[in-house]
Design a protein around this motif. Sequence first.
Motif, PDB file in Angstrom:
ATOM      1  N   TYR A   7      11.582  18.402  55.330  1.00 43.65           N
ATOM      2  CA  TYR A   7      10.888  19.016  54.189  1.00 43.65           C
ATOM      3  C   TYR A   7       9.428  18.574  54.193  1.00 43.65           C
ATOM      4  O   TYR A   7       9.133  17.379  54.295  1.00 43.65           O
ATOM      5  CB  TYR A   7      11.578  18.599  52.892  1.00 43.65           C
ATOM      6  CG  TYR A   7      10.818  18.978  51.647  1.00 43.65           C
ATOM      7  CD1 TYR A   7      10.759  20.302  51.227  1.00 43.65           C
ATOM      8  CD2 TYR A   7      10.158  18.019  50.877  1.00 43.65           C
ATOM      9  CE1 TYR A   7      10.066  20.661  50.085  1.00 43.65           C
ATOM     10  CE2 TYR A   7       9.468  18.372  49.736  1.00 43.65           C
ATOM     11  CZ  TYR A   7       9.424  19.689  49.349  1.00 43.65           C
ATOM     12  OH  TYR A   7       8.725  20.034  48.221  1.00 43.65           O
ATOM     13  N   HIS A  12       7.275  17.765  44.413  1.00 39.83           N
ATOM     14  CA  HIS A  12       8.698  18.003  44.191  1.00 39.83           C
ATOM     15  C   HIS A  12       8.962  18.973  43.046  1.00 39.83           C
ATOM     16  O   HIS A  12      10.125  19.245  42.736  1.00 39.83           O
ATOM     17  CB  HIS A  12       9.419  16.681  43.937  1.00 39.83           C
ATOM     18  CG  HIS A  12       9.684  15.910  45.193  1.00 39.83           C
ATOM     19  ND1 HIS A  12      10.563  14.857  45.261  1.00 39.83           N
ATOM     20  CD2 HIS A  12       9.187  16.047  46.450  1.00 39.83           C
ATOM     21  CE1 HIS A  12      10.596  14.381  46.488  1.00 39.83           C
ATOM     22  NE2 HIS A  12       9.773  15.073  47.227  1.00 39.83           N
ATOM     23  N   GLN A  13       7.906  19.496  42.444  1.00 34.72           N
ATOM     24  CA  GLN A  13       8.067  20.550  41.446  1.00 34.72           C
ATOM     25  C   GLN A  13       7.768  21.922  42.061  1.00 34.72           C
ATOM     26  O   GLN A  13       7.715  22.925  41.351  1.00 34.72           O
ATOM     27  CB  GLN A  13       7.107  20.306  40.259  1.00 34.72           C
ATOM     28  CG  GLN A  13       7.274  18.947  39.594  1.00 34.72           C
ATOM     29  CD  GLN A  13       8.677  18.716  39.080  1.00 34.72           C
ATOM     30  OE1 GLN A  13       9.281  19.595  38.480  1.00 34.72           O
ATOM     31  NE2 GLN A  13       9.207  17.525  39.335  1.00 34.72           N
ATOM     32  N   TYR A  17      10.399  22.892  47.207  1.00 26.11           N
ATOM     33  CA  TYR A  17      11.423  21.902  46.876  1.00 26.11           C
ATOM     34  C   TYR A  17      12.677  22.591  46.320  1.00 26.11           C
ATOM     35  O   TYR A  17      13.801  22.143  46.580  1.00 26.11           O
ATOM     36  CB  TYR A  17      10.889  20.896  45.869  1.00 26.11           C
ATOM     37  CG  TYR A  17      11.770  19.681  45.716  1.00 26.11           C
ATOM     38  CD1 TYR A  17      11.827  18.714  46.708  1.00 26.11           C
ATOM     39  CD2 TYR A  17      12.556  19.497  44.581  1.00 26.11           C
ATOM     40  CE1 TYR A  17      12.641  17.590  46.586  1.00 26.11           C
ATOM     41  CE2 TYR A  17      13.372  18.384  44.444  1.00 26.11           C
ATOM     42  CZ  TYR A  17      13.414  17.438  45.446  1.00 26.11           C
ATOM     43  OH  TYR A  17      14.216  16.340  45.331  1.00 26.11           O
ATOM     44  N   LYS A  21      16.518  22.220  47.746  1.00 25.27           N
ATOM     45  CA  LYS A  21      17.727  21.950  46.968  1.00 25.27           C
ATOM     46  C   LYS A  21      18.820  22.982  47.251  1.00 25.27           C
ATOM     47  O   LYS A  21      20.011  22.649  47.274  1.00 25.27           O
ATOM     48  CB  LYS A  21      17.386  21.897  45.474  1.00 25.27           C
ATOM     49  CG  LYS A  21      16.558  20.683  45.081  1.00 25.27           C
ATOM     50  CD  LYS A  21      16.521  20.444  43.586  1.00 25.27           C
ATOM     51  CE  LYS A  21      15.733  21.510  42.869  1.00 25.27           C
ATOM     52  NZ  LYS A  21      15.587  21.199  41.419  1.00 25.27           N
ATOM     53  N   ASP A  40      11.933  13.810  54.206  1.00 24.23           N
ATOM     54  CA  ASP A  40      10.813  14.283  53.387  1.00 24.23           C
ATOM     55  C   ASP A  40       9.557  13.609  53.937  1.00 24.23           C
ATOM     56  O   ASP A  40       9.331  12.418  53.711  1.00 24.23           O
ATOM     57  CB  ASP A  40      11.062  13.904  51.927  1.00 24.23           C
ATOM     58  CG  ASP A  40       9.989  14.405  50.979  1.00 24.23           C
ATOM     59  OD1 ASP A  40       8.827  14.584  51.409  1.00 24.23           O
ATOM     60  OD2 ASP A  40      10.293  14.592  49.786  1.00 24.23           O
ATOM     61  N   GLU A  43       7.205  11.934  51.280  1.00 26.85           N
ATOM     62  CA  GLU A  43       7.849  10.784  50.644  1.00 26.85           C
ATOM     63  C   GLU A  43       8.008   9.645  51.652  1.00 26.85           C
ATOM     64  O   GLU A  43       7.914   8.465  51.298  1.00 26.85           O
ATOM     65  CB  GLU A  43       9.210  11.202  50.088  1.00 26.85           C
ATOM     66  CG  GLU A  43       9.842  10.182  49.170  1.00 26.85           C
ATOM     67  CD  GLU A  43      11.091  10.725  48.504  1.00 26.85           C
ATOM     68  OE1 GLU A  43      12.128  10.859  49.190  1.00 26.85           O
ATOM     69  OE2 GLU A  43      11.034  11.038  47.302  1.00 26.85           O
TER      70      GLU A  43
END
Length: 198
Positions: A7, A12-13, A17, A21, A40, A43
């Motif tokens: 990813y 993450h909004q 993302y 999911k 990620d 991250e």
Amino acid sequence: MKTLVIYTHPNHQSLSYAFLKKVIQGSNENPHITEIKVLDLYEEEFNPVLVFNEKKRRRDMKSEPQLAKYREQIIWADKIVFVYPIWWGRPPAMLLGYIDQMFASGFAYKDTGGLLPEGLLKGKSVVCISTMKGPALYPLFWLNNAHKVLMRKALFNYVGIKKVKFFEFGNMESPKGKQDEKLNRIYRYFKSINLQYS
């Protein structure tokens, strides 16, 4: 089927993302997918910058100790899924930096002296899920399909991966972008795929 999801989006909004999911949700409901791992890149704080000098040579990148765990992930996976936005007609620099380092000579391919190398990642398959602000046909008619050519021919086919599927979703910032419909399409795909027909 062991699945590695890579990813690449700093937020993450984001809609990217949301697609991630759905990949995870569908995969967890698919009896053919025995295990799923998510990388990620933001991250993880993956360093996309290539450094070559008198001490660090490009030909040694295949055995770079700091990249060992990422090589193990690629070796482990039957299917590799990339989730990312299209920025300026191509994947984010973070993902391209990952590709530059991971798909190295001696690991992903081997020079044979001929026109094309021997791909060392044969038998794996790839899915690319990308989103863009512009219309879905923009890369095809305006950019001569550069994104797919880059990913399929210049990268994956080069290293021996022949099964490459694309989901290019356009108009993703539009109220008429059918975001929910496209998210559900990804969920259904990963819920139903198997190794033979993926």
